[in-house]
Design a protein around this motif. Structure first.
Motif, PDB file in Angstrom:
ATOM      1  N   PRO A  38      -2.427  -5.030   3.672  1.00 42.28           N
ATOM      2  CA  PRO A  38      -1.126  -5.293   3.024  1.00 42.28           C
ATOM      3  C   PRO A  38      -0.041  -5.643   4.039  1.00 42.28           C
ATOM      4  O   PRO A  38      -0.089  -5.486   5.187  1.00 42.28           O
ATOM      5  CB  PRO A  38      -0.899  -3.770   2.820  1.00 42.28           C
ATOM      6  N   GLU A  39       0.988  -6.220   3.264  1.00 42.34           N
ATOM      7  CA  GLU A  39       2.151  -6.787   3.967  1.00 42.34           C
ATOM      8  C   GLU A  39       2.994  -5.841   4.262  1.00 42.34           C
ATOM      9  O   GLU A  39       3.793  -5.516   5.239  1.00 42.34           O
ATOM     10  CB  GLU A  39       2.777  -7.846   3.297  1.00 42.34           C
ATOM     11  N   LEU A  57       0.935  -1.256   0.089  1.00 39.18           N
ATOM     12  CA  LEU A  57      -0.029   0.008   0.043  1.00 39.18           C
ATOM     13  C   LEU A  57       0.854   1.272   0.102  1.00 39.18           C
ATOM     14  O   LEU A  57       1.838   1.291   0.614  1.00 39.18           O
ATOM     15  CB  LEU A  57      -0.886  -0.044   1.253  1.00 39.18           C
ATOM     16  N   VAL A  58       0.849   2.213  -0.917  1.00 35.42           N
ATOM     17  CA  VAL A  58       1.499   3.457  -0.956  1.00 35.42           C
ATOM     18  C   VAL A  58       0.658   4.630  -0.947  1.00 35.42           C
ATOM     19  O   VAL A  58      -0.193   5.001  -1.876  1.00 35.42           O
ATOM     20  CB  VAL A  58       2.123   3.438  -2.351  1.00 35.42           C
ATOM     21  N   PRO A  59       0.720   5.252   0.324  1.00 31.86           N
ATOM     22  CA  PRO A  59      -0.135   6.456   0.548  1.00 31.86           C
ATOM     23  C   PRO A  59       0.627   7.715  -0.368  1.00 31.86           C
ATOM     24  O   PRO A  59       1.843   7.919  -0.319  1.00 31.86           O
ATOM     25  CB  PRO A  59      -0.229   6.735   1.821  1.00 31.86           C
ATOM     26  N   ALA A  86     -16.507   8.801   6.469  1.00 32.35           N
ATOM     27  CA  ALA A  86     -17.758   8.109   7.152  1.00 32.35           C
ATOM     28  C   ALA A  86     -17.916   6.649   6.888  1.00 32.35           C
ATOM     29  O   ALA A  86     -18.469   5.925   7.718  1.00 32.35           O
ATOM     30  CB  ALA A  86     -19.206   9.005   6.786  1.00 32.35           C
ATOM     31  N   ASP A  87     -17.749   6.412   5.769  1.00 37.59           N
ATOM     32  CA  ASP A  87     -17.657   4.923   5.231  1.00 37.59           C
ATOM     33  C   ASP A  87     -16.758   4.245   6.059  1.00 37.59           C
ATOM     34  O   ASP A  87     -17.230   2.769   6.399  1.00 37.59           O
ATOM     35  CB  ASP A  87     -17.337   4.748   3.767  1.00 37.59           C
ATOM     36  N   LEU A  88     -15.536   4.861   6.316  1.00 32.82           N
ATOM     37  CA  LEU A  88     -14.547   4.151   7.333  1.00 32.82           C
ATOM     38  C   LEU A  88     -14.728   4.118   8.870  1.00 32.82           C
ATOM     39  O   LEU A  88     -13.899   3.403   9.590  1.00 32.82           O
ATOM     40  CB  LEU A  88     -13.241   4.536   6.769  1.00 32.82           C
ATOM     41  N   CYS A 101      -5.967  -0.076   5.934  1.00 35.27           N
ATOM     42  CA  CYS A 101      -5.113  -1.330   5.786  1.00 35.27           C
ATOM     43  C   CYS A 101      -5.878  -2.411   6.570  1.00 35.27           C
ATOM     44  O   CYS A 101      -5.606  -3.381   6.130  1.00 35.27           O
ATOM     45  CB  CYS A 101      -3.842  -0.954   6.654  1.00 35.27           C
ATOM     46  N   ASP A 102      -6.790  -2.162   7.582  1.00 38.96           N
ATOM     47  CA  ASP A 102      -7.518  -3.303   8.002  1.00 38.96           C
ATOM     48  C   ASP A 102      -8.567  -4.056   7.035  1.00 38.96           C
ATOM     49  O   ASP A 102      -8.709  -5.034   6.895  1.00 38.96           O
ATOM     50  CB  ASP A 102      -8.524  -2.608   9.133  1.00 38.96           C
TER      51      ASP A 102
END
Length: 249
Positions: A110-111, A4-6, A205-207, A105-106
């Motif tokens: 991602p590793e 995962l890359v922010p 809100a979705d999260l 991430c939850d």
């Protein structure tokens, strides 16, 4: 392995920023925006790990206004497989971004999370560390070399005294420094392909994340202009000026 890359949308580093007349912040109206340079390095490193066969998928994520889709498309043109936009018009501070990334991430599991050590707009250098704490995983900041093997990440990081090498179990958080790599230019064919790659849009809100600001900016002002230098005749005059005028000795 999923990486995962922010990535963050910031004022382009070539633009001279100007402070608003009321001192409330930086004027970004009609200003060129681009991906944060440290995040470009993070995307490049993730894509290189995929090209080396270490990773199977690279997911880019951005938090902010709808225009952040452009930043995600740039990441996908470099080589990310898909993008996720957490869309909000709220002012996002590092803790809020870290909480949003934790929620993603939850969901994505991602590793490895690779992100720039800091953004060039606020220079906070906090998000990666906060995310590692929220996720309760290992972290390596200011990385200048990253190697993945046997479920572990070996990271060489830059410190004041030189270089430090850490070995961490995955999942882990890595923040990138300037000397990690040289980001590639996105080619026209890849830019066209990026337009067809999937881009998911969600909201805080979705999260289930509260992104209300915890800090209040009182005032923003430009640094004072540097005064002109003076020539001195000899060492004695230099010492006198340092002592009496500059008051540094």
């Amino acid at each position: 392995m999923k990486i995962l890359v922010p990535v963050k949308r910031v004022v382009d580093y070539n633009v001279k920023v100007r402070v608003k007349s009321d001192g409330s912040g930086v004027d970004i109206a009609n200003v060129k925006m681009s991906m944060n340079p440290f995040d470009e390095i993070a995307v490049e490193e993730a894509v290189r790990l995929k090209e080396a066969g270490v990773a199977t998928e690279v997911v880019a994520i951005s938090c902010g206004v709808a225009q952040c889709q452009e930043t995600l498309r740039t990441a996908m043109a470099i080589g990310a497989d898909r993008g996720i936009l957490v869309q909000t018009d709220e002012e996002l501070q590092p803790l809020a971004v870290a909480k949003l990334l934790k929620a993603i991430c939850d969901k994505e599991s991602p590793e490895l999370v690779v992100l720039g050590k800091q953004a060039i707009d606020d220079d906070a250098n906090q998000t990666g560390q906060m995310l590692a704490s929220l996720m309760n995983v290992a972290q390596a900041t200011f990385a200048s070399k990253v190697a993945i093997a046997d479920g572990k990440a070996t990271v060489t990081r830059e410190i004041d005294g030189g270089l430090e090498t850490l070995s961490m179990s995955l999942p882990a958080i890595v923040t990138t420094d300037l000397r990690l790599n040289e980001p590639r230019y996105a080619t026209l064919p890849n830019i066209m392909k990026a337009k067809k790659k999937p881009l998911e849009t969600v909201t805080p809100a979705d999260l289930g994340v509260d992104v209300a600001p915890r800090l209040k900016t009182l005032k923003v002002e430009e640094p004072p202009k540097r005064s002109a230098g003076v020539k001195v005749a000899d060492v004695a005059e230099l010492v006198a000026k340092l002592k009496n005028e500059a008051k540094v000795i």
